[in-house]
Design a protein around this motif. Structure first.
Motif, PDB file in Angstrom:
ATOM      1  N   ASN A   1     113.974 -56.506  17.302  1.00  0.00           N
ATOM      2  CA  ASN A   1     112.577 -56.898  17.118  1.00  0.00           C
ATOM      3  C   ASN A   1     111.719 -56.022  18.008  1.00  0.00           C
ATOM      4  O   ASN A   1     111.857 -56.060  19.237  1.00  0.00           O
ATOM      5  N   VAL A   2     110.854 -55.234  17.401  1.00  0.00           N
ATOM      6  CA  VAL A   2     109.952 -54.339  18.118  1.00  0.00           C
ATOM      7  C   VAL A   2     108.538 -54.850  17.917  1.00  0.00           C
ATOM      8  O   VAL A   2     108.086 -55.003  16.770  1.00  0.00           O
ATOM      9  N   VAL A   3     107.821 -55.126  19.002  1.00  0.00           N
ATOM     10  CA  VAL A   3     106.467 -55.666  18.963  1.00  0.00           C
ATOM     11  C   VAL A   3     105.548 -54.697  19.674  1.00  0.00           C
ATOM     12  O   VAL A   3     105.866 -54.203  20.765  1.00  0.00           O
ATOM     13  N   ASN A   4     104.406 -54.413  19.025  1.00  0.00           N
ATOM     14  CA  ASN A   4     103.376 -53.561  19.616  1.00  0.00           C
ATOM     15  C   ASN A   4     102.208 -54.452  20.009  1.00  0.00           C
ATOM     16  O   ASN A   4     101.532 -55.029  19.149  1.00  0.00           O
ATOM     17  N   SER A   5     102.018 -54.608  21.308  1.00  0.00           N
ATOM     18  CA  SER A   5     100.994 -55.522  21.814  1.00  0.00           C
ATOM     19  C   SER A   5     100.439 -54.968  23.113  1.00  0.00           C
ATOM     20  O   SER A   5     101.163 -54.313  23.883  1.00  0.00           O
ATOM     21  N   PRO A   6      99.141 -55.207  23.369  1.00  0.00           N
ATOM     22  CA  PRO A   6      98.578 -54.727  24.638  1.00  0.00           C
ATOM     23  C   PRO A   6      99.128 -55.517  25.821  1.00  0.00           C
ATOM     24  O   PRO A   6      99.283 -56.739  25.745  1.00  0.00           O
ATOM     25  N   PHE A   7      99.426 -54.828  26.886  1.00  0.00           N
ATOM     26  CA  PHE A   7      99.929 -55.470  28.087  1.00  0.00           C
ATOM     27  C   PHE A   7      98.774 -56.096  28.852  1.00  0.00           C
ATOM     28  O   PHE A   7      97.668 -55.554  28.901  1.00  0.00           O
ATOM     29  N   ALA A   8      99.046 -57.233  29.437  1.00  0.00           N
ATOM     30  CA  ALA A   8      98.037 -57.884  30.282  1.00  0.00           C
ATOM     31  C   ALA A   8      97.877 -57.100  31.567  1.00  0.00           C
ATOM     32  O   ALA A   8      98.860 -56.645  32.175  1.00  0.00           O
ATOM     33  N   ALA A   9      96.627 -56.915  31.956  1.00  0.00           N
ATOM     34  CA  ALA A   9      96.348 -56.154  33.174  1.00  0.00           C
ATOM     35  C   ALA A   9      96.836 -56.928  34.388  1.00  0.00           C
ATOM     36  O   ALA A   9      96.630 -58.148  34.498  1.00  0.00           O
ATOM     37  N   LYS A  10      97.489 -56.233  35.255  1.00  0.00           N
ATOM     38  CA  LYS A  10      97.990 -56.859  36.468  1.00  0.00           C
ATOM     39  C   LYS A  10      96.850 -57.069  37.449  1.00  0.00           C
ATOM     40  O   LYS A  10      96.094 -56.148  37.755  1.00  0.00           O
ATOM     41  N   GLU A  11      96.733 -58.295  37.879  1.00  0.00           N
ATOM     42  CA  GLU A  11      95.717 -58.598  38.881  1.00  0.00           C
ATOM     43  C   GLU A  11      96.205 -58.165  40.247  1.00  0.00           C
ATOM     44  O   GLU A  11      97.282 -58.571  40.678  1.00  0.00           O
ATOM     45  N   ALA A  12      95.396 -57.338  40.860  1.00  0.00           N
ATOM     46  CA  ALA A  12      95.774 -56.847  42.179  1.00  0.00           C
ATOM     47  C   ALA A  12      95.754 -57.986  43.187  1.00  0.00           C
ATOM     48  O   ALA A  12      94.834 -58.817  43.191  1.00  0.00           O
ATOM     49  N   ALA A  13      96.766 -58.041  43.973  1.00  0.00           N
ATOM     50  CA  ALA A  13      96.834 -59.086  44.990  1.00  0.00           C
ATOM     51  C   ALA A  13      95.719 -58.893  45.997  1.00  0.00           C
ATOM     52  O   ALA A  13      95.412 -57.760  46.398  1.00  0.00           O
ATOM     53  N   PRO A  14      95.058 -59.961  46.376  1.00  0.00           N
ATOM     54  CA  PRO A  14      93.948 -59.806  47.330  1.00  0.00           C
ATOM     55  C   PRO A  14      94.446 -59.263  48.663  1.00  0.00           C
ATOM     56  O   PRO A  14      95.396 -59.777  49.246  1.00  0.00           O
ATOM     57  N   GLN A  15      93.791 -58.194  49.074  1.00  0.00           N
ATOM     58  CA  GLN A  15      94.160 -57.590  50.335  1.00  0.00           C
ATOM     59  C   GLN A  15      93.593 -58.410  51.488  1.00  0.00           C
ATOM     60  O   GLN A  15      92.423 -58.809  51.453  1.00  0.00           O
ATOM     61  N   PRO A  16      94.381 -58.692  52.480  1.00  0.00           N
ATOM     62  CA  PRO A  16      93.841 -59.424  53.628  1.00  0.00           C
ATOM     63  C   PRO A  16      92.829 -58.579  54.380  1.00  0.00           C
ATOM     64  O   PRO A  16      92.817 -57.353  54.269  1.00  0.00           O
ATOM     65  N   PRO A  17      91.953 -59.221  55.100  1.00  0.00           N
ATOM     66  CA  PRO A  17      90.984 -58.440  55.881  1.00  0.00           C
ATOM     67  C   PRO A  17      91.682 -57.496  56.857  1.00  0.00           C
ATOM     68  O   PRO A  17      92.840 -57.681  57.213  1.00  0.00           O
ATOM     69  N   LEU A  18      90.928 -56.500  57.244  1.00  0.00           N
ATOM     70  CA  LEU A  18      91.501 -55.488  58.122  1.00  0.00           C
ATOM     71  C   LEU A  18      91.995 -56.091  59.428  1.00  0.00           C
ATOM     72  O   LEU A  18      93.042 -55.695  59.948  1.00  0.00           O
ATOM     73  N   TRP A  19      91.279 -57.066  59.913  1.00  0.00           N
ATOM     74  CA  TRP A  19      91.657 -57.629  61.208  1.00  0.00           C
ATOM     75  C   TRP A  19      92.823 -58.608  61.107  1.00  0.00           C
ATOM     76  O   TRP A  19      93.339 -59.070  62.119  1.00  0.00           O
ATOM     77  N   LYS A  20      93.252 -58.951  59.841  1.00  0.00           N
ATOM     78  CA  LYS A  20      94.394 -59.838  59.653  1.00  0.00           C
ATOM     79  C   LYS A  20      95.678 -59.104  59.297  1.00  0.00           C
ATOM     80  O   LYS A  20      96.716 -59.741  59.164  1.00  0.00           O
ATOM     81  N   ARG A  21      95.618 -57.828  59.109  1.00  0.00           N
ATOM     82  CA  ARG A  21      96.817 -57.086  58.758  1.00  0.00           C
ATOM     83  C   ARG A  21      97.759 -56.996  59.959  1.00  0.00           C
ATOM     84  O   ARG A  21      97.309 -56.815  61.098  1.00  0.00           O
ATOM     85  N   PRO A  22      99.036 -57.122  59.733  1.00  0.00           N
ATOM     86  CA  PRO A  22      99.973 -57.116  60.877  1.00  0.00           C
ATOM     87  C   PRO A  22      99.930 -55.824  61.683  1.00  0.00           C
ATOM     88  O   PRO A  22      99.981 -55.860  62.914  1.00  0.00           O
ATOM     89  N   GLU A  23      99.802 -54.690  60.983  1.00  0.00           N
ATOM     90  CA  GLU A  23      99.797 -53.436  61.747  1.00  0.00           C
ATOM     91  C   GLU A  23      98.548 -53.308  62.601  1.00  0.00           C
ATOM     92  O   GLU A  23      98.597 -52.787  63.715  1.00  0.00           O
ATOM     93  N   MET A  24      97.405 -53.829  62.081  1.00  0.00           N
ATOM     94  CA  MET A  24      96.180 -53.762  62.867  1.00  0.00           C
ATOM     95  C   MET A  24      96.234 -54.739  64.032  1.00  0.00           C
ATOM     96  O   MET A  24      95.701 -54.449  65.118  1.00  0.00           O
ATOM     97  N   LEU A  25      96.864 -55.894  63.817  1.00  0.00           N
ATOM     98  CA  LEU A  25      97.002 -56.839  64.935  1.00  0.00           C
ATOM     99  C   LEU A  25      97.851 -56.253  66.050  1.00  0.00           C
ATOM    100  O   LEU A  25      97.523 -56.377  67.237  1.00  0.00           O
ATOM    101  N   ALA A  26      98.943 -55.591  65.666  1.00  0.00           N
ATOM    102  CA  ALA A  26      99.791 -54.974  66.691  1.00  0.00           C
ATOM    103  C   ALA A  26      99.040 -53.871  67.424  1.00  0.00           C
ATOM    104  O   ALA A  26      99.120 -53.747  68.657  1.00  0.00           O
ATOM    105  N   LEU A  27      98.272 -53.056  66.648  1.00  0.00           N
ATOM    106  CA  LEU A  27      97.505 -51.984  67.285  1.00  0.00           C
ATOM    107  C   LEU A  27      96.432 -52.557  68.201  1.00  0.00           C
ATOM    108  O   LEU A  27      96.188 -52.042  69.311  1.00  0.00           O
ATOM    109  N   ALA A  28      95.765 -53.637  67.745  1.00  0.00           N
ATOM    110  CA  ALA A  28      94.718 -54.236  68.573  1.00  0.00           C
ATOM    111  C   ALA A  28      95.310 -54.819  69.862  1.00  0.00           C
ATOM    112  O   ALA A  28      94.704 -54.708  70.935  1.00  0.00           O
ATOM    113  N   GLN A  29      96.480 -55.434  69.766  1.00  0.00           N
ATOM    114  CA  GLN A  29      97.107 -55.955  70.976  1.00  0.00           C
ATOM    115  C   GLN A  29      97.437 -54.840  71.956  1.00  0.00           C
ATOM    116  O   GLN A  29      97.233 -54.969  73.163  1.00  0.00           O
ATOM    117  N   GLU A  30      97.966 -53.739  71.417  1.00  0.00           N
ATOM    118  CA  GLU A  30      98.318 -52.629  72.306  1.00  0.00           C
ATOM    119  C   GLU A  30      97.076 -52.028  72.951  1.00  0.00           C
ATOM    120  O   GLU A  30      97.035 -51.783  74.161  1.00  0.00           O
TER     121      GLU A  30
END
Length: 582
Positions: free
Chosen positions: A453-482
Motif C-alpha cells: 500500500n503506497v499513500v501519497n500524503s503531505p507530512f504534518a509539519a513538526k512543531e519545534a520544541a520551545p527553546q528555554p530562555p537563555l538564562w535557563k539553559r544548562p550550559e549558560m547556568l554552568a558558565l554563569a556560575q563559573e
C-alpha cells in the motif's frame, strides 16, 4: 608625677592626669598603643593578615578537582593502591561511601598507567601467579588446591572482561582420578556473576560463558556448568522443550531484523527520488518457524520407450516326456494274425526325429506298426525393471509466509513562476513508478499473498520544541556560575585591597612632604600657615615634658609633631580636643 620608666615609655603627647599622680592602666595601654613602634608592629600584622586572607581566597578559587581513579575494588586491592599512591607522592581522597579512590583530575590517566605496570588492581582474584611462590616441601594435596585456585581465578578474570559483568567467581569440583574405579566421576563447575546496575546478559552470552568454562577444564561437559547471577536467578540449565505456541527470543530477533532490512531497502531506494525525510515505510513479515520432513516412494508403469524395455532377469526351461501304455495295432482279428514278411524298413523316423516304435505283439513291417506319443513342455520367465521414485523432503524453518509493506510518500515541492514553493501531489505515473520500485525492493510475490500500500500524503509539519530562555539553559547556568565565582572573588580581593591593605601601607610607608604653597594661593595659604604655626605652638607646649628624657628625644618628638601637624592638621586638632575633654 610619672616615674622615669613611665616617662621613657609613654609618648610625650599624652598629658598627665588632673590629680598629677600616676597614669591609670588604660591610659598607659593607650599611650603604649599610640607609640610609633607598636603602631608599626600592628600595621605589619594587619597587612600580613589581609594578604593571607587574599591568598586563601585565591587558593580556594583554584581548588583542585578530584576524579575517580578506581571504584568497586576489594579491600586488599584498595590497601595496595593507597600504598602505591603514597610512595608516588600523589594526593588522594577516599569517597564518602568508601568504594572509590579519588585523585586530581590531571593525574588520573598517568596514575592508572603507573599502577597498571605494578599489576594493580588485581581484580580480587588470584591467577596463576599463585604458583610462582611455591614453598619447598609442599604436599601434593596443597599443590592441587593451589592449582585449582589459580584456575578458578584465571577463569573469573576472563569472565569479568565481558562488558555487562562487574565481577565473577568460579567454583570447580574436580575429582581425583583413581585406577581402582571403573567409572570416573565427571567434574562440575559453578559460576557466580555480579552484573553492573541496569545491565543484563542474553542467553547467547550465558552459553558463551558455559562453553568457556567447559573448554578450560579437562573432561568438563557444558551440561555440568551452572551460571547464577547476583539475584539468585539461574541463567543456565537443561534446555526446555520447545513449545510450538511460543517464539524464543532468537526467532523474534530474526523477524525484527528481517522487517528492518526491508524498511531500509525501501527507504534507501526512494530517498534519491523524493528527497530526505520525505518517505516513511513499515513492514510486517509472517515467518513460518515450523519444520517438516516428508518421505515418498512412488511406483509408475514402464513408459513405452523407443527401444526394448530394460530386462532385469530372464529364465527359460524345456522338457519332453514319453507317454507309456498306449494302445497299438489294428483292432479286430487282424491282431491275431502272424506277421507278414517285411516289405519296408524295420524302423522309420518318428515325429520330431524320434525313432518309430512298434506296437507290442505286432510284427515288424506290418501295417499295425504306429508312433509312440511324446509330451513336450517349455517355460520362459523374463523380469523387466519397474520405475520407482523415492523422495525425502525437509522444509527448513524460517520460511517467509507473507509480507505486508506500507509506504507513505510526502508531497513534492514545486516552485512557481513567482518563486514560491508549494507542495503538490505526485502524478499517477510517478506514483506507479514508486509502487514498482517498492515491489522490486521488498521482493513482492503475488502467489505468496504479499500486499503493498503506497499513500501519497503531505507530512504534518513538526512543531519545534520551545527553546528555554537563555538564562535557563544548562550550559549558560554552568558558565554563569563559573564567571560569577571569579567576579565574586575579584570583588572580595579588591575590597580587601582598597579598604584595608592600601590604607595600612600608606600609614606604614613614609609619605613625601607636601609642596610649599605658592603665592597664587593667596590668603588661603597664609591662613593655613597661621593655623599650622598655632598648632605647632600648642603641640610644642604640650611636649615640653619630654625634655627631661634628653635633648635627642625632645627633638625627635618635636619633629614628629610638626610633621603630623603639617600633614593632617585636623587629626592634631581632634587629639587636642580629646585631651581637653579628658
Amino acid at each position: 608625677m610619672a616615674t622615669a620608666g613611665e616617662q621613657a615609655t609613654a609618648p610625650a603627647l599624652i598629658p598627665e592626669t588632673e590629680t598629677g599622680g600616676q597614669q591609670t592602666a588604660i591610659q598607659r595601654f593607650i599611650a603604649y598603643a599610640r607609640s610609633e613602634g607598636v603602631r608599626t608592629y600592628f600595621l605589619i600584622l594587619g597587612i600580613a593578615a589581609v594578604i593571607g586572607i587574599m591568598a586563601a581566597i585565591w587558593l580556594w578559587s583554584q581548588k583542585t578537582e578530584y576524579k575517580v581513579l578506581f571504584s568497586n575494588y576489594s579491600d586488599k586491592d584498595g590497601g595496595a593502591i593507597v600504598t602505591a599512591l603514597q610512595q608516588m607522592n600523589v594526593p588522594y581522597k577516599i569517597a564518602d561511601t568508601g568504594n572509590a579512590i579519588l585523585v586530581p583530575d590531571k593525574q588520573v590517566h598517568d596514575v592508572r598507567l603507573r599502577l597498571a605496570s605494578q599489576g594493580l588492581p588485581k581484580g580480587g582474584g588470584i591467577g596463576f601467579e599463585l604458583m610462582e611462590n611455591q614453598k619447598l616441601g609442599i604436599s601434593q594435596f596443597l599443590e592441587q588446591v593451589n592449582f585449582q585456585r589459580a584456575l578458578e581465578g584465571e577463569m573469573a578474570r576472563s569472565i569479568q572482561s565481558i562488558g555487562a559483568v562487574q565481577s565473577a567467581r568460579v567454583h570447580l569440583a574436580l575429582h581425583k582420578a583413581s585406577v581402582f574405579v571403573r567409572e570416573q566421576q565427571k567434574p562440575t563447575a559453578s559460576v557466580m556473576l555480579n552484573l553492573h546496575p541496569g545491565r543484563s546478559i542474553d542467553q547467547n552470552q550465558v552459553n558463551a560463558i558455559v562453553h568457556l568454562v567447559a573448554s578450560s577444564v579437562p573432561s568438563l561437559v557444558a551440561s555440568n556448568v551452572t551460571v547464577v547471577d547476583q539475584n539468585g536467578n539461574l541463567l543456565s540449565g537443561p534446555e526446555k522443550p520447545k513449545d510450538n505456541k511460543t517464539l524464543d527470543p532468537s526467532q523474534i530477533q530474526y523477524v525484527q531484523e528481517l522487517q528492518r532490512n526491508i524498511i531500509k531497502r525501501v527507504e534507501s531506494i526512494l530517498t534519491p527520488i523524493v528527497g530526505e525525510n520525505n518517505v516513511r515505510a513499515e513492514a510486517t513479515a509472517e515467518v513460518d518457524f515450523s519444520t517438516s520432513e516428508q518421505a515418498a516412494e512412488t511406483y509408475k508403469p514402464n513408459q513405452p520407450p523407443k527401444n526394448d524395455p530394460a530386462i532385469r532377469s530372464q529364465q527359460s526351461s524345456e522338457s519332453q516326456t514319453v507317454v507309456g501304455n498306449a494302445a497299438a495295432g489294428v483292432p479286430g482279428a487282424l491282431t491275431n494274425q502272424p506277421p507278414a514278411p517285411a516289405t519296408a524298413p524295420i524302423t522309420q523316423q518318428a515325429a520330431r526325429g524320434a525313432p518309430a516304435a512298434t506296437a507290442p505283439g505286432a510284427r515288424p513291417g506290418t501295417a499295425t506298426t504306429q508312433q509312440i506319443p511324446i509330451k513336450s513342455q517349455k517355460d520362459a520367465t523374463v523380469n523387466y525393471e519397474v520405475d520407482k521414485t523415492i523422495r525425502y523432503t525437509q522444509q527448513p524453518m524460517g520460511g517467509l509466509k507473507r509480507l505486508t509493506v506500507a509506504v507513505v510518500v510526502n508531497y513534492k515541492k514545486q516552485t512557481d513562476s513567482e518563486g514560491k514553493v508549494a507542495l503538490v501531489p505526485l502524478t499517477d505515473a510517478e506514483k506507479a513508478q514508486v509502487t514498482d520500485l517498492v515491489k522490486e525492493a521488498m521482493g513482492f510475490n503475488k502467489e505468496r499473498g504479499d500486499s503493498l500500500n503506497v499513500v501519497n500524503s503531505p507530512f504534518a509539519a513538526k512543531e519545534a520544541a520551545p527553546q528555554p530562555p537563555l538564562w535557563k539553559r544548562p550550559e549558560m547556568l554552568a558558565l554563569a556560575q563559573e564567571v560569577g565565582k571569579y567576579i565574586l572573588i575579584g570583588a572580595i580581593l579588591l575590597y580587601l585591597f582598597f579598604a584595608f591593605l592600601r590604607p595600612m601601607l600608606r600609614k606604614l610607608l613614609p609619605q613625601p612632604p607636601k609642596p610649599e604653597p605658592t603665592s597664587a594661593e593667596g590668603e588661603e595659604g597664609e591662613e593655613g600657615e597661621e593655623g599650622e604655626e598655632g598648632d605647632e605652638d600648642a603641640i610644642v607646649s604640650l611636649s615640653e615634658k619630654g625634655q627631661r628624657q634628653g635633648q635627642r628625644r625632645y627633638e625627635d618628638n618635636l619633629s614628629a609633631a610638626k610633621q603630623l601637624a603639617k600633614q593632617d592638621p585636623k587629626v592634631v586638632a581632634n587629639i587636642i580636643k580629646n585631651w581637653v575633654e579628658e
